[in-house]
Design a protein around this motif. Structure first.
Motif, PDB file in Angstrom:
ATOM      1  N   SER A  90       0.859  -1.166  -0.139  1.00 25.52           N
ATOM      2  CA  SER A  90       0.041   0.103   0.088  1.00 25.52           C
ATOM      3  C   SER A  90       0.919   1.217  -0.157  1.00 25.52           C
ATOM      4  O   SER A  90       2.082   1.268   0.374  1.00 25.52           O
ATOM      5  CB  SER A  90      -1.100   0.146   1.175  1.00 25.52           C
ATOM      6  N   TRP A  91       0.317   2.447  -0.239  1.00 25.66           N
ATOM      7  CA  TRP A  91       1.064   3.677  -0.552  1.00 25.66           C
ATOM      8  C   TRP A  91      -0.002   4.811  -0.652  1.00 25.66           C
ATOM      9  O   TRP A  91      -1.232   4.548  -0.751  1.00 25.66           O
ATOM     10  CB  TRP A  91       1.967   3.781  -1.601  1.00 25.66           C
ATOM     11  N   GLU A  92       0.382   5.905  -0.326  1.00 24.98           N
ATOM     12  CA  GLU A  92      -0.525   7.104  -0.266  1.00 24.98           C
ATOM     13  C   GLU A  92      -0.384   7.794  -1.636  1.00 24.98           C
ATOM     14  O   GLU A  92       0.542   7.726  -2.603  1.00 24.98           O
ATOM     15  CB  GLU A  92       0.118   8.171   0.719  1.00 24.98           C
ATOM     16  N   LYS A  93      -1.511   8.293  -2.020  1.00 29.72           N
ATOM     17  CA  LYS A  93      -1.953   8.650  -3.408  1.00 29.72           C
ATOM     18  C   LYS A  93      -1.448  10.171  -3.476  1.00 29.72           C
ATOM     19  O   LYS A  93      -2.205  11.172  -3.567  1.00 29.72           O
ATOM     20  CB  LYS A  93      -3.381   8.721  -3.454  1.00 29.72           C
ATOM     21  N   PHE A  94      -0.218  10.294  -3.572  1.00 29.47           N
ATOM     22  CA  PHE A  94       0.464  11.729  -3.506  1.00 29.47           C
ATOM     23  C   PHE A  94       1.551  11.605  -4.207  1.00 29.47           C
ATOM     24  O   PHE A  94       2.371  10.773  -4.257  1.00 29.47           O
ATOM     25  CB  PHE A  94       0.550  12.562  -2.230  1.00 29.47           C
ATOM     26  N   GLY A  95       2.329  12.724  -4.747  1.00 29.49           N
ATOM     27  CA  GLY A  95       3.522  12.398  -5.637  1.00 29.49           C
ATOM     28  C   GLY A  95       3.593  11.381  -6.703  1.00 29.49           C
ATOM     29  O   GLY A  95       2.672  11.465  -7.427  1.00 29.49           O
ATOM     30  N   GLU A  96       4.678  10.760  -6.708  1.00 27.07           N
ATOM     31  CA  GLU A  96       4.626   9.618  -7.830  1.00 27.07           C
ATOM     32  C   GLU A  96       3.820   8.406  -7.363  1.00 27.07           C
ATOM     33  O   GLU A  96       3.779   7.769  -6.163  1.00 27.07           O
ATOM     34  CB  GLU A  96       6.125   9.046  -7.964  1.00 27.07           C
ATOM     35  N   ASP A  97       2.822   8.276  -8.493  1.00 26.75           N
ATOM     36  CA  ASP A  97       1.932   6.951  -8.273  1.00 26.75           C
ATOM     37  C   ASP A  97       2.828   5.593  -8.589  1.00 26.75           C
ATOM     38  O   ASP A  97       3.851   5.838  -9.283  1.00 26.75           O
ATOM     39  CB  ASP A  97       0.682   7.305  -8.894  1.00 26.75           C
ATOM     40  N   TYR A  98       2.415   4.587  -8.586  1.00 26.22           N
ATOM     41  CA  TYR A  98       2.814   3.228  -8.689  1.00 26.22           C
ATOM     42  C   TYR A  98       1.843   2.576  -9.740  1.00 26.22           C
ATOM     43  O   TYR A  98       0.748   2.281  -9.323  1.00 26.22           O
ATOM     44  CB  TYR A  98       3.158   2.490  -7.723  1.00 26.22           C
ATOM     45  N   THR A  99       2.322   1.976 -10.761  1.00 25.94           N
ATOM     46  CA  THR A  99       1.815   1.158 -11.996  1.00 25.94           C
ATOM     47  C   THR A  99       2.212  -0.339 -11.621  1.00 25.94           C
ATOM     48  O   THR A  99       3.054  -0.602 -10.993  1.00 25.94           O
ATOM     49  CB  THR A  99       2.360   1.750 -13.185  1.00 25.94           C
ATOM     50  N   ALA A 100       1.724  -1.213 -12.284  1.00 23.70           N
ATOM     51  CA  ALA A 100       1.839  -2.618 -12.104  1.00 23.70           C
ATOM     52  C   ALA A 100       3.239  -2.686 -12.568  1.00 23.70           C
ATOM     53  O   ALA A 100       4.003  -3.555 -12.043  1.00 23.70           O
ATOM     54  CB  ALA A 100       0.824  -3.457 -12.714  1.00 23.70           C
ATOM     55  N   GLU A 101       3.734  -2.282 -13.752  1.00 27.14           N
ATOM     56  CA  GLU A 101       5.090  -2.427 -14.343  1.00 27.14           C
ATOM     57  C   GLU A 101       6.090  -1.891 -13.089  1.00 27.14           C
ATOM     58  O   GLU A 101       7.104  -2.558 -13.149  1.00 27.14           O
ATOM     59  CB  GLU A 101       5.246  -1.714 -15.597  1.00 27.14           C
ATOM     60  N   ARG A 102       5.839  -0.778 -12.467  1.00 29.33           N
ATOM     61  CA  ARG A 102       6.883  -0.095 -11.520  1.00 29.33           C
ATOM     62  C   ARG A 102       6.943  -1.010 -10.471  1.00 29.33           C
ATOM     63  O   ARG A 102       8.113  -1.347  -9.988  1.00 29.33           O
ATOM     64  CB  ARG A 102       6.169   1.073 -11.304  1.00 29.33           C
ATOM     65  N   LEU A 103       5.873  -1.663  -9.925  1.00 28.93           N
ATOM     66  CA  LEU A 103       5.945  -2.190  -8.882  1.00 28.93           C
ATOM     67  C   LEU A 103       6.755  -3.662  -9.208  1.00 28.93           C
ATOM     68  O   LEU A 103       7.223  -4.329  -8.176  1.00 28.93           O
ATOM     69  CB  LEU A 103       4.421  -2.741  -8.165  1.00 28.93           C
ATOM     70  N   ARG A 104       6.399  -4.399 -10.230  1.00 23.22           N
ATOM     71  CA  ARG A 104       7.056  -5.349 -10.870  1.00 23.22           C
ATOM     72  C   ARG A 104       8.726  -5.351 -10.667  1.00 23.22           C
ATOM     73  O   ARG A 104       9.143  -6.449 -10.193  1.00 23.22           O
ATOM     74  CB  ARG A 104       6.584  -5.835 -12.250  1.00 23.22           C
ATOM     75  N   GLU A 105       9.048  -4.190 -11.233  1.00 23.33           N
ATOM     76  CA  GLU A 105      10.467  -3.926 -11.247  1.00 23.33           C
ATOM     77  C   GLU A 105      10.904  -3.761 -10.019  1.00 23.33           C
ATOM     78  O   GLU A 105      12.021  -4.362  -9.607  1.00 23.33           O
ATOM     79  CB  GLU A 105      10.536  -2.517 -12.212  1.00 23.33           C
ATOM     80  N   ILE A 106      10.315  -3.256  -8.920  1.00 27.90           N
ATOM     81  CA  ILE A 106      10.854  -2.984  -7.588  1.00 27.90           C
ATOM     82  C   ILE A 106      10.975  -4.418  -6.758  1.00 27.90           C
ATOM     83  O   ILE A 106      11.887  -4.527  -6.295  1.00 27.90           O
ATOM     84  CB  ILE A 106       9.812  -1.960  -6.764  1.00 27.90           C
ATOM     85  N   PHE A 107      10.019  -5.156  -6.976  1.00 27.11           N
ATOM     86  CA  PHE A 107       9.890  -6.454  -6.307  1.00 27.11           C
ATOM     87  C   PHE A 107      10.903  -7.487  -7.171  1.00 27.11           C
ATOM     88  O   PHE A 107      11.061  -8.366  -6.373  1.00 27.11           O
ATOM     89  CB  PHE A 107       8.620  -6.929  -6.068  1.00 27.11           C
ATOM     90  N   SER A 108      11.151  -7.363  -8.291  1.00 28.14           N
ATOM     91  CA  SER A 108      12.037  -8.181  -8.912  1.00 28.14           C
ATOM     92  C   SER A 108      13.409  -8.324  -8.273  1.00 28.14           C
ATOM     93  O   SER A 108      14.242  -9.050  -8.387  1.00 28.14           O
ATOM     94  CB  SER A 108      12.267  -7.774 -10.357  1.00 28.14           C
ATOM     95  N   GLU A 109      13.736  -7.183  -7.359  1.00 30.25           N
ATOM     96  CA  GLU A 109      14.924  -7.241  -6.849  1.00 30.25           C
ATOM     97  C   GLU A 109      15.064  -8.429  -5.597  1.00 30.25           C
ATOM     98  O   GLU A 109      16.036  -8.564  -5.150  1.00 30.25           O
ATOM     99  CB  GLU A 109      15.259  -5.817  -6.124  1.00 30.25           C
ATOM    100  N   PHE A 110      14.140  -8.775  -5.184  1.00 38.38           N
ATOM    101  CA  PHE A 110      14.026  -9.840  -4.184  1.00 38.38           C
ATOM    102  C   PHE A 110      13.667 -11.305  -4.617  1.00 38.38           C
ATOM    103  O   PHE A 110      13.854 -12.126  -4.112  1.00 38.38           O
ATOM    104  CB  PHE A 110      12.769  -9.605  -3.256  1.00 38.38           C
ATOM    105  N   GLY A 111      13.350 -11.328  -6.072  1.00 37.53           N
ATOM    106  CA  GLY A 111      12.839 -12.590  -6.645  1.00 37.53           C
ATOM    107  C   GLY A 111      12.025 -12.182  -8.021  1.00 37.53           C
ATOM    108  O   GLY A 111      11.671 -11.259  -8.109  1.00 37.53           O
ATOM    109  N   LYS A 112      11.809 -13.498  -8.488  1.00 32.63           N
ATOM    110  CA  LYS A 112      11.051 -13.520  -9.571  1.00 32.63           C
ATOM    111  C   LYS A 112       9.313 -13.190  -9.076  1.00 32.63           C
ATOM    112  O   LYS A 112       8.975 -13.700  -8.268  1.00 32.63           O
ATOM    113  CB  LYS A 112      10.844 -14.835 -10.405  1.00 32.63           C
TER     114      LYS A 112
END
Length: 283
Positions: free
Chosen positions: A173-195
């Motif tokens: 979860s995140w707050e809706k201000f500033g930079e929002d998160y798309t599915a592609e962005r979340l996939r990129e962030i969590f790929s650092e921990f594994g597939k």
């Protein structure tokens, strides 16, 4: 897609400029259908750029059929035409005269027309880029991901059903201000921990949330409780179902602390149930 150099009317084989702005939605749709038949990858098996050209065609059509995005694009083309006309009209003598005039205007604190036009062009280009992102996000949220179907089956079937392993699923979860998160962005962030197997987004006006399905429990465990994403709007990462730990005898907890923990757990469960219920309504 480069907003400053792509003429979306030309991509569809349509006239641009003032003529393009007068085209109806029906004429644009008709041109897209003809162009899609011509550029479809199945009809161009020997063209290595066939897929990219077809995707550009689809992107241009999405922009032109969206009323707000098309209006911004038409405004951008109009400013560019006016800019070209001004440049073509300026010869040596006129440039000298304009230079003197602009110098006097600057001395009188008058705004520079060229600077104002450039700022207006940049503003409209920025708004158009935002509209393109909005259209992409809108189409991305319309799909029905496999992860949501699995979570729904697991929730309905109960402990006896066969579904997605909840220990591999993260609640983000995140707050809706500033930079929002798309599915592609979340996939990129969590790929650092594994597939990452899938990402399901469910957002409201004030708060964004998602379910991230990791390929392994260890990857989900590594991401749990981590501080990631944009530092100005970090992500809160929690497990959908915490891993079962081995019971070790310990001293009894104070009643007050246990009550507080129970309240927090109930809050997380209510938040999870609310998200899942909204996702079921979309299906």
């Amino acid at each position: 897609m480069d907003v400053d150099h792509v003429d979306h009317y030309r991509v569809l084989g349509l006239p641009s400029g003032e003529e393009g702005a007068k085209l109806t939605e029906k004429e644009i749709s008709k041109a897209y259908k003809w162009k899609a038949l011509e550029l479809h990858p199945d009809k161009r098996p020997d063209d290595p750029d066939a897929h990219d050209n077809f995707q550009k065609l689809k992107s241009s059509y999405e922009i032109l059929k969206d009323e707000k995005a098309r209006k911004l694009f038409d405004d951008l083309l109009k400013i560019k035409r006016e800019k070209q006309q001004r440049q073509s009209q300026q010869d040596g003598k006129r440039r000298k005269m304009m230079s003197d005039l602009e110098e006097r205007e600057r001395a009188a604190f008058a705004p520079d027309p060229a600077v104002k036009a450039r700022q207006e062009e940049e503003k409209i280009a920025r708004q158009l880029k935002e509209e393109i992102e909005r259209i992409r996000a809108m189409h991305e949220n319309k799909r029905t991901p496999a992860a949501f179907a699995s979570v729904k089956e697991t929730k309905q079937s109960g402990s006896g059903g066969v579904g997605l392993d909840k220990e591999k699923v993260l609640k983000v979860s995140w707050e809706k201000f500033g930079e929002d998160y798309t599915a592609e962005r979340l996939r990129e962030i969590f790929s650092e921990f594994g597939k990452v197997e899938d990402v399901v987004i469910k957002s409201s006006k004030k708060k964004g949330s998602a379910l991230v399905v990791m390929a392994t429990k260890s990857a989900a465990g590594a991401a749990t409780g981590s501080v990631c994403g944009n530092l100005s709007n970090p992500l809160l990462v929690l497990p959908l179902q915490p891993a079962v730990a081995t019971q070790i005898p310990s001293a009894p907890k104070p009643v007050e602390t246990e009550s507080i923990n129970n309240l927090v757990g109930a809050g997380y469960q209510a938040h999870e149930d609310a998200i899942l219920e909204k996702l079921r309504e979309k299906v």
